[in-house]
Design a protein around this motif. Structure first.
Motif, short mmCIF file in Angstrom:
data_model
loop_
_atom_site.label_atom_id
_atom_site.label_comp_id
_atom_site.label_asym_id
_atom_site.label_seq_id
_atom_site.Cartn_x
_atom_site.Cartn_y
_atom_site.Cartn_z
N LYS A 136 12.41 10.19 -17.69
CA LYS A 136 13.63 11.02 -17.66
C LYS A 136 14.13 11.17 -16.22
CE LYS A 136 12.82 11.61 -22.01
NZ LYS A 136 13.51 10.75 -22.99
N ASP A 137 14.10 10.07 -15.50
CA ASP A 137 14.43 10.06 -14.08
C ASP A 137 15.72 9.27 -13.88
OD1 ASP A 137 14.59 9.72 -11.31
OD2 ASP A 137 12.42 9.57 -11.08
N THR A 138 16.77 9.95 -13.43
CA THR A 138 18.06 9.29 -13.21
C THR A 138 18.15 8.67 -11.83
OG1 THR A 138 19.14 10.85 -14.71
CG2 THR A 138 20.56 9.62 -13.21
N TRP A 139 17.50 9.29 -10.85
CA TRP A 139 17.63 8.82 -9.47
C TRP A 139 17.00 7.45 -9.26
CZ3 TRP A 139 21.15 10.74 -6.53
CH2 TRP A 139 21.54 12.07 -6.69
N TYR A 197 12.13 18.81 -6.79
CA TYR A 197 11.08 18.40 -5.86
C TYR A 197 10.70 16.93 -6.06
CZ TYR A 197 10.61 23.45 -5.36
OH TYR A 197 10.87 24.78 -5.14
N ARG A 198 11.05 16.39 -7.22
CA ARG A 198 10.75 14.98 -7.50
C ARG A 198 11.79 14.05 -6.90
NH1 ARG A 198 10.98 12.87 -13.64
NH2 ARG A 198 13.21 13.02 -13.17
N THR A 199 13.00 14.54 -6.71
CA THR A 199 14.12 13.68 -6.30
C THR A 199 13.86 12.86 -5.04
OG1 THR A 199 15.71 15.15 -7.38
CG2 THR A 199 16.57 13.65 -5.69
N LEU A 218 0.83 -1.21 0.00
CA LEU A 218 0.00 0.00 0.00
C LEU A 218 0.86 1.26 0.00
CD1 LEU A 218 -2.81 -1.04 2.52
CD2 LEU A 218 -3.01 -0.80 0.03
N SER A 219 1.98 1.21 0.72
CA SER A 219 2.91 2.33 0.72
C SER A 219 3.47 2.56 -0.68
CB SER A 219 4.05 2.08 1.71
OG SER A 219 5.00 3.13 1.67
N LEU A 220 3.81 1.48 -1.36
CA LEU A 220 4.31 1.57 -2.73
C LEU A 220 3.26 2.19 -3.65
CD1 LEU A 220 6.47 0.88 -4.88
CD2 LEU A 220 5.40 -1.39 -5.07
N LEU A 221 2.03 1.77 -3.51
CA LEU A 221 0.96 2.29 -4.37
C LEU A 221 0.72 3.78 -4.12
CD1 LEU A 221 -1.61 -0.67 -4.18
CD2 LEU A 221 -0.13 -0.05 -6.11
N THR A 222 0.73 4.19 -2.85
CA THR A 222 0.52 5.61 -2.55
C THR A 222 1.69 6.45 -3.07
OG1 THR A 222 1.44 5.26 -0.33
CG2 THR A 222 -0.96 5.22 -0.56
N LEU A 223 2.90 5.91 -3.00
CA LEU A 223 4.05 6.63 -3.54
C LEU A 223 3.96 6.75 -5.06
CD1 LEU A 223 6.99 5.25 -1.37
CD2 LEU A 223 6.25 7.63 -1.54
N CYS A 224 3.41 5.74 -5.70
CA CYS A 224 3.19 5.81 -7.15
C CYS A 224 2.23 6.95 -7.48
CB CYS A 224 2.63 4.49 -7.67
SG CYS A 224 3.83 3.14 -7.73
N VAL A 225 1.20 7.10 -6.64
CA VAL A 225 0.25 8.20 -6.84
C VAL A 225 0.94 9.54 -6.67
CG1 VAL A 225 -1.84 9.30 -5.95
CG2 VAL A 225 -1.73 6.81 -6.12
N VAL A 226 1.74 9.67 -5.61
CA VAL A 226 2.47 10.92 -5.35
C VAL A 226 3.40 11.25 -6.52
CG1 VAL A 226 4.22 12.02 -3.89
CG2 VAL A 226 2.36 10.70 -2.84
N GLN A 240 4.72 14.41 -11.41
CA GLN A 240 5.09 14.39 -12.83
C GLN A 240 4.13 15.22 -13.67
OE1 GLN A 240 8.23 13.61 -13.07
NE2 GLN A 240 8.02 12.07 -14.65
N ARG A 241 2.88 15.20 -13.30
CA ARG A 241 1.86 15.90 -14.10
C ARG A 241 1.80 17.39 -13.81
NH1 ARG A 241 -3.16 11.51 -13.70
NH2 ARG A 241 -2.23 9.95 -15.11
N LEU A 242 2.55 17.86 -12.83
CA LEU A 242 2.53 19.28 -12.49
C LEU A 242 3.37 20.12 -13.44
CD1 LEU A 242 2.71 19.22 -8.58
CD2 LEU A 242 0.74 19.71 -10.02
#
Length: 234
Positions: free
Chosen positions: A184-187, A125-127, A103-111, A116-118
């Motif tokens: 386009k995420d290196t981290w 701020y994404r890092t 559930l934590s993984l799923l909520t982080l996917c939402v975040v 990304q859509r902002l």
């Protein structure tokens, strides 16, 4: 007032995460911790990096510019919920921990998706969430096999632990590649390099070493090649 409330909830959830992780966590039994996807113990030190980045994000949010306020507002309660679920993962029993970390993984996917859509002017701020999401992904893989072993599950659909471990590790590596090329995420892939490198160092099985080692080399090559190309052009 709504934004201030969100920031205070974020801070409270972060404090809960730290308290659960450092003072309330349960240790794995050696018999269940011995799974093919288990990384070397040093790998878990990445949590200190995650905690630090989350702390910086939270502190900055109280002195935020308009763009950071926009991030806090849009991710809303998904962010504190992910921290609450992540903290609870380490204080419940072995089997229910899988539910909470998933559930934590799923909520982080939402975040992550919301951020990304902002279409922010910077990816800084994404890092923290890239690193947090990537490590939670690896932790979910590990916890899945720990729970299966703890419950005496040796085969699933006639495939044993080694087969599933190899398959899931391969899928995880492909996801890391997808994050690099699509998001386009290196981290995110860098965290997988860290995690897979730790699995390579800790495990003795040839197939597991081959898969994790191969993805470490591939991801490193792609990241450094892209960096070299970018700097040569500039």
């Amino acid at each position: 007032m709504r934004l201030l409330g969100l920031k205070l909830i974020n801070l409270a959830s972060f404090m809960y995460l730290l308290t659960a992780s450092f003072f309330l966590s349960q240790n794995l039994q050696p018999s269940t911790a011995n799974v093919y996807v288990m990384p070397a113990p040093f790998a878990f030190s990445i949590w200190f990096v995650i905690y630090l980045l989350l702390f910086i994000f939270l502190m900055k949010s109280f002195f935020a510019n308009e763009e950071l306020d926009r991030v806090v507002d849009h991710i809303g309660l998904w962010f504190p919920l992910s921290m609450f679920l992540s903290g609870t993962t380490v204080i419940v029993g072995t089997t229910p921990s899988l539910l909470f970390i998933t559930l934590s993984l799923l909520t982080l996917c939402v975040v992550y998706t919301i951020i990304q859509r902002l279409n922010l002017s910077t990816q800084k701020y994404r890092t923290p969430f890239s690193i947090y999401l990537a490590w939670t992904s690896i932790a979910t893989i590990v916890d899945t096999f720990v729970v299966l072993k703890a419950n005496g599950v040796q085969e699933l659909f006639a495939i044993g632990e080694l087969g599933w471990s190899a398959f899931i590790l391969a899928v995880g590596g492909l996801i890391a590649l997808a994050f690099y090329f699509i998001q386009k995420d290196t981290w995110f892939p860098l965290v997988f390099i860290w995690g897979y490198g730790a699995i390579f160092a800790y495990q003795e099985n040839t197939l597991i070493k081959f898969i994790t080692g191969a993805f470490v080399v591939i991801l490193l090559f792609i990241i450094f090649f892209s960096w070299f190309q970018k700097n040569r052009v500039s």
